[in-house]
Design an enzyme around this catalytic site. Structure first.
Site, mmCIF file in Angstrom:
data_model
loop_
_atom_site.group_PDB
_atom_site.id
_atom_site.type_symbol
_atom_site.label_atom_id
_atom_site.label_comp_id
_atom_site.label_asym_id
_atom_site.label_seq_id
_atom_site.Cartn_x
_atom_site.Cartn_y
_atom_site.Cartn_z
ATOM 1 N N CYS A 48 0.853 -1.188 0.000
ATOM 2 C CA CYS A 48 0.000 0.000 0.000
ATOM 3 C C CYS A 48 0.888 1.236 0.000
ATOM 4 O O CYS A 48 1.801 1.353 0.816
ATOM 5 C CB CYS A 48 -0.901 -0.016 1.232
ATOM 6 S SG CYS A 48 -1.924 1.461 1.401
ATOM 7 N N CYS A 51 0.347 3.198 3.601
ATOM 8 C CA CYS A 51 0.821 2.702 4.901
ATOM 9 C C CYS A 51 1.894 1.625 4.814
ATOM 10 O O CYS A 51 2.430 1.220 5.836
ATOM 11 C CB CYS A 51 -0.351 2.191 5.729
ATOM 12 S SG CYS A 51 -1.056 0.633 5.125
ATOM 13 N N CYS A 97 -7.351 -1.140 1.403
ATOM 14 C CA CYS A 97 -6.308 -1.636 2.295
ATOM 15 C C CYS A 97 -6.953 -1.835 3.664
ATOM 16 O O CYS A 97 -7.576 -0.914 4.200
ATOM 17 C CB CYS A 97 -5.157 -0.629 2.382
ATOM 18 S SG CYS A 97 -3.912 -1.058 3.619
ATOM 19 N N CYS A 100 -5.307 0.793 6.412
ATOM 20 C CA CYS A 100 -5.502 2.254 6.431
ATOM 21 C C CYS A 100 -6.723 2.717 5.632
ATOM 22 O O CYS A 100 -6.945 3.908 5.506
ATOM 23 C CB CYS A 100 -4.249 2.958 5.920
ATOM 24 S SG CYS A 100 -3.970 2.778 4.146
ATOM 25 N N CYS A 120 -8.706 -5.664 -9.629
ATOM 26 C CA CYS A 120 -8.288 -4.639 -10.589
ATOM 27 C C CYS A 120 -7.875 -3.413 -9.769
ATOM 28 O O CYS A 120 -8.717 -2.723 -9.194
ATOM 29 C CB CYS A 120 -9.459 -4.336 -11.509
ATOM 30 S SG CYS A 120 -9.045 -3.338 -12.933
#
Length: 139
Positions: A48, A51, A97, A100, A120
């Site tokens: 991510c 984070c 995510c 976060c 996707c």
């Protein structure tokens, strides 16, 4: 999964580029075939961008022909969260995510086996950490 990360909008704006903020925090979408990773063949872990949580392994990445990086499964089941998305007059499943709540993209049920899923994902929501860097850190 580790503890949730919560920041103010001002903190996210300071940390992220304008495009990353627009996609990850405001649920935007980058244009197809423009992102850094849509055609990337490098091996590693996709994290991510907000984070640093590990989200996808390049081993599950495939060419979906859509212009966005696509994966048939997350790295671990609890690294991503799903939420119903009814924007743009359609019903989709948003992928976030789990750490976060960054908007990553959407998941569809038209992917390859063994899962039949296609995550996707916007390139701008990801940061690729090559396997060789991971290996060097373990030594």
């Amino acid at each position: 999964m580790t503890d949730k990360i919560a920041k103010s909008e001002q903190e996210w704006q300071k940390q992220l580029t304008p495009q990353q903020y627009q996609v990850c925090r405001q649920k935007g979408t980058e244009r197809a075939f423009t992102g850094e990773y849509w055609n990337c063949r490098d091996r590693g872990i996709y994290r991510c961008v907000c984070c640093g949580a590990p989200l996808f392994d390049s081993e599950s990445k495939f060419d979906s022909g859509t212009g966005w990086p696509s994966f048939w499964q997350p790295l671990e089941p609890d690294t991503v969260a799903a939420r119903e998305d009814q924007s743009f007059f359609t019903r989709r499943t948003e992928v976030l995510c789990a750490r976060c709540d960054a908007h990553l993209g959407h998941v569809f049920d038209d992917g390859p086996e063994p899962t039949g899923l296609r995550y996707c994902i916007n390139s701008t929501s990801l940061k690729l950490e090559p396997y060789n860097k991971l290996h060097n850190e373990l030594e």
